[in-house]
Design a protein around this motif. Structure first.
Motif, PDB file in Angstrom:
ATOM      1  N   PRO A 214       0.829  -1.221   0.000  1.00  0.00           N
ATOM      2  CA  PRO A 214       0.000   0.000   0.000  1.00  0.00           C
ATOM      3  C   PRO A 214       0.856   1.262   0.000  1.00  0.00           C
ATOM      4  O   PRO A 214       1.957   1.279   0.545  1.00  0.00           O
ATOM      5  N   PRO A 215       0.333   2.332  -0.600  1.00  0.00           N
ATOM      6  CA  PRO A 215       1.090   3.586  -0.679  1.00  0.00           C
ATOM      7  C   PRO A 215       1.275   4.264   0.680  1.00  0.00           C
ATOM      8  O   PRO A 215       2.176   5.070   0.850  1.00  0.00           O
ATOM      9  N   ASP A 216       0.450   3.923   1.647  1.00  0.00           N
ATOM     10  CA  ASP A 216       0.503   4.531   2.977  1.00  0.00           C
ATOM     11  C   ASP A 216       0.644   3.412   4.009  1.00  0.00           C
ATOM     12  O   ASP A 216      -0.074   2.414   3.946  1.00  0.00           O
ATOM     13  N   SER A 217       1.546   3.579   4.958  1.00  0.00           N
ATOM     14  CA  SER A 217       1.773   2.522   5.953  1.00  0.00           C
ATOM     15  C   SER A 217       0.543   2.256   6.818  1.00  0.00           C
ATOM     16  O   SER A 217       0.409   1.183   7.390  1.00  0.00           O
ATOM     17  N   GLY A 218      -0.378   3.201   6.919  1.00  0.00           N
ATOM     18  CA  GLY A 218      -1.596   3.005   7.701  1.00  0.00           C
ATOM     19  C   GLY A 218      -2.716   2.328   6.918  1.00  0.00           C
ATOM     20  O   GLY A 218      -3.772   2.039   7.470  1.00  0.00           O
ATOM     21  N   TYR A 219      -2.483   2.070   5.641  1.00  0.00           N
ATOM     22  CA  TYR A 219      -3.492   1.466   4.770  1.00  0.00           C
ATOM     23  C   TYR A 219      -3.574  -0.032   5.055  1.00  0.00           C
ATOM     24  O   TYR A 219      -2.550  -0.702   5.180  1.00  0.00           O
ATOM     25  N   ASP A 220      -4.762  -0.563   5.153  1.00  0.00           N
ATOM     26  CA  ASP A 220      -4.965  -1.989   5.427  1.00  0.00           C
ATOM     27  C   ASP A 220      -4.457  -2.827   4.246  1.00  0.00           C
ATOM     28  O   ASP A 220      -4.917  -2.675   3.118  1.00  0.00           O
ATOM     29  N   GLN A 221      -3.511  -3.723   4.509  1.00  0.00           N
ATOM     30  CA  GLN A 221      -2.897  -4.543   3.457  1.00  0.00           C
ATOM     31  C   GLN A 221      -3.926  -5.423   2.760  1.00  0.00           C
ATOM     32  O   GLN A 221      -3.889  -5.587   1.536  1.00  0.00           O
ATOM     33  N   GLU A 222      -4.862  -6.001   3.490  1.00  0.00           N
ATOM     34  CA  GLU A 222      -5.878  -6.868   2.879  1.00  0.00           C
ATOM     35  C   GLU A 222      -6.788  -6.085   1.934  1.00  0.00           C
ATOM     36  O   GLU A 222      -7.152  -6.574   0.864  1.00  0.00           O
ATOM     37  N   VAL A 223      -7.137  -4.875   2.317  1.00  0.00           N
ATOM     38  CA  VAL A 223      -7.957  -4.014   1.446  1.00  0.00           C
ATOM     39  C   VAL A 223      -7.171  -3.682   0.183  1.00  0.00           C
ATOM     40  O   VAL A 223      -7.699  -3.756  -0.925  1.00  0.00           O
ATOM     41  N   TRP A 224      -5.900  -3.322   0.360  1.00  0.00           N
ATOM     42  CA  TRP A 224      -5.052  -3.005  -0.792  1.00  0.00           C
ATOM     43  C   TRP A 224      -4.924  -4.204  -1.726  1.00  0.00           C
ATOM     44  O   TRP A 224      -5.029  -4.075  -2.938  1.00  0.00           O
ATOM     45  N   ASN A 225      -4.694  -5.397  -1.156  1.00  0.00           N
ATOM     46  CA  ASN A 225      -4.575  -6.609  -1.974  1.00  0.00           C
ATOM     47  C   ASN A 225      -5.815  -6.808  -2.835  1.00  0.00           C
ATOM     48  O   ASN A 225      -5.721  -7.140  -4.019  1.00  0.00           O
ATOM     49  N   GLU A 226      -6.982  -6.623  -2.248  1.00  0.00           N
ATOM     50  CA  GLU A 226      -8.230  -6.799  -2.998  1.00  0.00           C
ATOM     51  C   GLU A 226      -8.357  -5.747  -4.098  1.00  0.00           C
ATOM     52  O   GLU A 226      -8.790  -6.052  -5.209  1.00  0.00           O
ATOM     53  N   GLN A 227      -7.969  -4.523  -3.812  1.00  0.00           N
ATOM     54  CA  GLN A 227      -8.033  -3.472  -4.833  1.00  0.00           C
ATOM     55  C   GLN A 227      -7.098  -3.784  -5.995  1.00  0.00           C
ATOM     56  O   GLN A 227      -7.463  -3.588  -7.157  1.00  0.00           O
ATOM     57  N   VAL A 228      -5.903  -4.275  -5.694  1.00  0.00           N
ATOM     58  CA  VAL A 228      -4.952  -4.635  -6.757  1.00  0.00           C
ATOM     59  C   VAL A 228      -5.495  -5.807  -7.565  1.00  0.00           C
ATOM     60  O   VAL A 228      -5.415  -5.820  -8.791  1.00  0.00           O
ATOM     61  N   ARG A 229      -6.076  -6.797  -6.889  1.00  0.00           N
ATOM     62  CA  ARG A 229      -6.658  -7.945  -7.615  1.00  0.00           C
ATOM     63  C   ARG A 229      -7.762  -7.488  -8.570  1.00  0.00           C
ATOM     64  O   ARG A 229      -7.850  -7.945  -9.707  1.00  0.00           O
ATOM     65  N   GLN A 230      -8.622  -6.585  -8.105  1.00  0.00           N
ATOM     66  CA  GLN A 230      -9.686  -6.062  -8.963  1.00  0.00           C
ATOM     67  C   GLN A 230      -9.092  -5.276 -10.130  1.00  0.00           C
ATOM     68  O   GLN A 230      -9.576  -5.369 -11.262  1.00  0.00           O
ATOM     69  N   HIS A 231      -8.055  -4.519  -9.854  1.00  0.00           N
ATOM     70  CA  HIS A 231      -7.375  -3.765 -10.901  1.00  0.00           C
ATOM     71  C   HIS A 231      -6.795  -4.716 -11.960  1.00  0.00           C
ATOM     72  O   HIS A 231      -6.964  -4.496 -13.164  1.00  0.00           O
ATOM     73  N   LEU A 232      -6.128  -5.787 -11.513  1.00  0.00           N
ATOM     74  CA  LEU A 232      -5.582  -6.776 -12.444  1.00  0.00           C
ATOM     75  C   LEU A 232      -6.686  -7.436 -13.264  1.00  0.00           C
ATOM     76  O   LEU A 232      -6.519  -7.690 -14.460  1.00  0.00           O
ATOM     77  N   HIS A 233      -7.819  -7.695 -12.644  1.00  0.00           N
ATOM     78  CA  HIS A 233      -8.945  -8.294 -13.356  1.00  0.00           C
ATOM     79  C   HIS A 233      -9.436  -7.357 -14.464  1.00  0.00           C
ATOM     80  O   HIS A 233      -9.774  -7.803 -15.557  1.00  0.00           O
ATOM     81  N   ARG A 234      -9.439  -6.056 -14.188  1.00  0.00           N
ATOM     82  CA  ARG A 234      -9.834  -5.096 -15.229  1.00  0.00           C
ATOM     83  C   ARG A 234      -8.849  -5.160 -16.393  1.00  0.00           C
ATOM     84  O   ARG A 234      -9.253  -5.056 -17.548  1.00  0.00           O
ATOM     85  N   HIS A 235      -7.553  -5.317 -16.111  1.00  0.00           N
ATOM     86  CA  HIS A 235      -6.570  -5.481 -17.189  1.00  0.00           C
ATOM     87  C   HIS A 235      -6.945  -6.679 -18.052  1.00  0.00           C
ATOM     88  O   HIS A 235      -6.944  -6.595 -19.274  1.00  0.00           O
ATOM     89  N   LEU A 236      -7.239  -7.795 -17.417  1.00  0.00           N
ATOM     90  CA  LEU A 236      -7.535  -9.020 -18.155  1.00  0.00           C
ATOM     91  C   LEU A 236      -8.800  -8.902 -18.992  1.00  0.00           C
ATOM     92  O   LEU A 236      -8.872  -9.438 -20.088  1.00  0.00           O
TER      93      LEU A 236
END
Length: 59
Positions: free
Chosen positions: A22-44
């Motif tokens: 995550p871009p911010d150390s206070g950002y929840d890693q699990e939330v960030w992981n899900e956002q990245v997964r959704q982003h990758l899915h949009r690429h596909l």
């Protein structure tokens, strides 16, 4: 070829690779992981089917 949207920049480093931290150390890693997964899915979804090209070299 995938489509990059203006808001997609937060998911990419300058070389085009994806940010899994995550871009911010206070950002929840699990939330960030899900956002990245959704982003990758949009690429596909935006990429055309990949075609394997084989060349026969006659020599």
């Amino acid at each position: 070829m995938s489509v990059l949207r203006a808001a997609d920049g937060k998911f990419h480093y300058s070389d085009g690779s994806h940010k899994w931290i995550p871009p911010d150390s206070g950002y929840d890693q699990e939330v960030w992981n899900e956002q990245v997964r959704q982003h990758l899915h949009r690429h596909l979804r935006n990429e055309p089917p990949k075609v394997r090209v084989r060349r026969v070299i006659v020599g």
